[in-house]
Design a protein around this motif. Structure first.
Motif, PDB file in Angstrom:
ATOM      1  N   VAL A  75       0.837  -1.197   0.000  1.00 13.94           N
ATOM      2  CA  VAL A  75       0.000   0.000   0.000  1.00 13.94           C
ATOM      3  C   VAL A  75       0.879   1.257   0.000  1.00 13.94           C
ATOM      4  O   VAL A  75       0.614   2.219  -0.731  1.00 13.94           O
ATOM      5  N   ARG A  76       1.934   1.229   0.813  1.00 15.87           N
ATOM      6  CA  ARG A  76       2.852   2.365   0.830  1.00 15.87           C
ATOM      7  C   ARG A  76       3.541   2.532  -0.524  1.00 15.87           C
ATOM      8  O   ARG A  76       3.730   3.654  -1.005  1.00 15.87           O
ATOM      9  N   LEU A  77       3.907   1.419  -1.128  1.00 15.89           N
ATOM     10  CA  LEU A  77       4.534   1.486  -2.450  1.00 15.89           C
ATOM     11  C   LEU A  77       3.592   2.126  -3.460  1.00 15.89           C
ATOM     12  O   LEU A  77       3.971   3.043  -4.200  1.00 15.89           O
ATOM     13  N   LEU A  78       2.358   1.661  -3.489  1.00 14.24           N
ATOM     14  CA  LEU A  78       1.393   2.204  -4.438  1.00 14.24           C
ATOM     15  C   LEU A  78       1.176   3.693  -4.195  1.00 14.24           C
ATOM     16  O   LEU A  78       1.065   4.477  -5.149  1.00 14.24           O
ATOM     17  N   ASP A  79       1.164   4.098  -2.939  1.00  6.30           N
ATOM     18  CA  ASP A  79       0.982   5.516  -2.630  1.00  6.30           C
ATOM     19  C   ASP A  79       2.127   6.346  -3.206  1.00  6.30           C
ATOM     20  O   ASP A  79       1.900   7.404  -3.811  1.00  6.30           O
ATOM     21  N   HIS A  80       3.366   5.874  -3.043  1.00  8.54           N
ATOM     22  CA  HIS A  80       4.504   6.581  -3.627  1.00  8.54           C
ATOM     23  C   HIS A  80       4.360   6.681  -5.147  1.00  8.54           C
ATOM     24  O   HIS A  80       4.606   7.736  -5.742  1.00  8.54           O
ATOM     25  N   VAL A  81       4.002   5.575  -5.774  1.00  8.61           N
ATOM     26  CA  VAL A  81       3.925   5.544  -7.237  1.00  8.61           C
ATOM     27  C   VAL A  81       2.787   6.429  -7.734  1.00  8.61           C
ATOM     28  O   VAL A  81       2.934   7.145  -8.736  1.00  8.61           O
ATOM     29  N   VAL A  82       1.649   6.411  -7.063  1.00  9.72           N
ATOM     30  CA  VAL A  82       0.527   7.271  -7.442  1.00  9.72           C
ATOM     31  C   VAL A  82       0.956   8.735  -7.403  1.00  9.72           C
ATOM     32  O   VAL A  82       0.688   9.515  -8.338  1.00  9.72           O
ATOM     33  N   ARG A  83       1.624   9.132  -6.335  1.00  6.42           N
ATOM     34  CA  ARG A  83       2.047  10.525  -6.203  1.00  6.42           C
ATOM     35  C   ARG A  83       3.043  10.912  -7.297  1.00  6.42           C
ATOM     36  O   ARG A  83       2.924  11.975  -7.912  1.00  6.42           O
ATOM     37  N   ARG A  84       4.032  10.036  -7.541  1.00  3.60           N
ATOM     38  CA  ARG A  84       5.068  10.365  -8.526  1.00  3.60           C
ATOM     39  C   ARG A  84       4.508  10.383  -9.947  1.00  3.60           C
ATOM     40  O   ARG A  84       4.868  11.248 -10.750  1.00  3.60           O
ATOM     41  N   THR A  85       3.669   9.426 -10.278  1.00  4.74           N
ATOM     42  CA  THR A  85       3.153   9.365 -11.645  1.00  4.74           C
ATOM     43  C   THR A  85       2.101  10.436 -11.902  1.00  4.74           C
ATOM     44  O   THR A  85       1.995  10.943 -13.024  1.00  4.74           O
ATOM     45  N   ALA A  86       1.336  10.806 -10.878  1.00  6.36           N
ATOM     46  CA  ALA A  86       0.396  11.923 -11.032  1.00  6.36           C
ATOM     47  C   ALA A  86       1.159  13.210 -11.296  1.00  6.36           C
ATOM     48  O   ALA A  86       0.752  14.039 -12.124  1.00  6.36           O
ATOM     49  N   ARG A  87       2.286  13.383 -10.597  1.00  2.00           N
ATOM     50  CA  ARG A  87       3.133  14.553 -10.844  1.00  2.00           C
ATOM     51  C   ARG A  87       3.670  14.539 -12.269  1.00  2.00           C
ATOM     52  O   ARG A  87       3.673  15.563 -12.957  1.00  2.00           O
TER      53      ARG A  87
END
Length: 459
Positions: free
Chosen positions: A228-240
């Motif tokens: 879940v933490r991994l997905l949160d990081h990836v969501v934030r970075r890819t949205a940026r």
């Protein structure tokens, strides 16, 4: 961007080996007939302590692929799967490239040097494992321009012509061959996770999750919520990244899940284009007949790819918390695209309501008037939208007038009338000089001009 005051020391790493050999295949670089150095990125090399290499040593490492001391002793072709234009393909991987070396940069980040066009691997299928020289030149231009525009991107590190004549269907053949080296903050793709889900490899999925969390996000938290933490990081970075693409007017062209780096850093440039105007339907790839990866659909495409990561992580995580994180993509994208556009416009953000109002007034005016994007941002940097852009910008002009410039227009670049652009006609012109006369002056001059542009934009 800010200059590093001290030269970086070369700090080799071999972190990828901790994953185990089920993640990669040891390979050998192609024995190229020639190795003619065409481009070396000393600015990027300085960040990893390699700018002091002589040209002879540079070619030995990045043309003949002699190992860098203390790093990987043999190149590794990484294994992954992926959706290609929404069709799942379990038979892909590094087919014309490999991971050559790892090291730490001047910020302490783990970095990869990966290749394109370095020869055949077990994943080449029917390909020759090569890269055209034109493809390498285009990637240099793409990455330099994106870096100047504040987009998280790989950096074209080296381009070496190989003396091979290649046959291609999409450009006049035979054409010249090359090998490109790119500097990335990791080469782990969404497709790397998809492969493990496809194989039902729970142990491998946990190892990869921990590897990415620790090495790329500095996240060493305990607990079972790693996916879940991994997905949160990836969501934030890819949205940026999606927001940065839009502000830059950039169309990647092939946003397949094997082309999405989990660090949110754009890479692997094929049929890219910069949009001449704010045209949501503008596409880069001639084979994208349905406009799946059109300019205006890129946030949707990146979100869809991240959704495949969430699906893959269900192998080792309950679905509910993953869905909750995935649903936050839009909440991260909206401030990301707004912030990126305001940064390019050269103004300091005010409030979410004001910023949203400015973008909502500006975007339809750009679209309706088919205003050249580069010319608009060049003339309006600092928030004063000239009257010459017409009455369609009246509302945006009035809102923008209340904003504070984030830096003065005192760089020499702003004295020029023509903006620094990277439209397809100029790309083709630069390549024509090389193809017809072996004249590299226009390419190198353009890189200098792009970097001047980047310095004018930088904070």
């Amino acid at each position: 961007m800010t200059a590093n005051p001290q030269p970086a020391a070369f700090r080799p790493a071999t972190a990828i080996l901790s994953l185990g050999d089920s993640f990669y295949d040891s390979v050998t670089a192609a024995p190229f007939p020639q190795t003619i150095l065409r481009f070396r990125n000393d600015r990027a090399a300085a960040t990893v302590g390699l700018d002091s290499l002589s040209d002879v040593a540079w070619v030995a490492h990045f043309g003949r692929f002699a190992p860098l001391p203390g790093s990987l002793t043999t190149p590794l072709a990484l294994r992954y799967h992926g959706h290609q234009f929404r069709n799942y393909n379990p038979e892909i991987g590094d087919g014309r490239g490999f991971l050559f070396a790892q090291m730490r940069d001047d910020q302490g980040r783990l970095m990869d040097l990966g290749t394109k066009g370095s020869g055949q691997t077990p994943w080449s299928r029917f390909g020759d494992g090569r890269l055209t020289l034109k493809g390498g030149v285009r990637e240099i231009l793409a990455t330099e321009m994106l870096e100047a525009l504040g987009v998280s991107t790989s950096r074209s590190f080296s381009l070496i012509e190989t003396g091979e004549a290649l046959e291609r269907n999409d450009e006049p053949s035979p054409t010249r061959g090359a090998v490109l080296v790119r500097l990335n903050h990791g080469h782990i793709r969404i497709g790397t996770f998809q492969r493990l889900a496809y194989m039902r490899d729970e142990d491998g999925m946990r190892r990869l999750t921990d590897y990415v969390l620790g090495h790329y996000f500095g996240d060493f938290s305990e607990g079972d919520d790693g996916p879940v933490r991994l997905l949160d990081h990836v969501v934030r970075r890819t949205a940026r990244l999606a927001g940065q693409f839009m502000a830059a007017g950039f169309v990647h062209g092939v946003l397949n899940s094997d082309n999405i780096n989990v660090t949110g850093e754009s890479f692997d440039y094929g049929p890219w284009r910069f949009n001449p105007s704010w045209d949501p339907d503008f596409t880069a790839a001639y084979f994208d007949h349905a406009g799946l990866y059109a300019f205006g659909r890129q946030p949707e495409a990146i979100y869809w790819d991240v959704m495949q990561l969430a699906v893959s992580l269900r192998l080792i995580s309950p679905a509910e918390p993953l869905i909750a994180v995935l649903d936050s993509f839009g909440d991260h994208y909206q401030p990301a695209v707004t912030g990126a556009i305001l940064w390019r416009l050269g103004v300091v953000p005010r409030s979410s309501a004001d910023d949203r109002a400015l973008i909502q007034a500006m975007e339809p005016a750009l679209r309706a008037a088919e205003t050249p994007l580069d010319r608009f941002f060049q003339a309006s940097f600092g928030g004063q939208i000239p009257d010459s852009f017409g009455p369609g910008f009246t509302e945006a002009r009035a809102i923008a007038a209340h904003y504070t410039p984030r830096k003065p227009r005192d760089h020499g670049y702003w004295q020029e009338q023509a903006p620094c652009s990277m439209l397809i006609d100029e790309v083709e012109s630069i390549w024509s000089d090389i193809a017809e006369r072996d004249d590299w002056a226009a390419l190198h001059a353009k890189v200098v001009k792009i970097r001047e542009f980047g310095a004018a934009l930088a904070d």
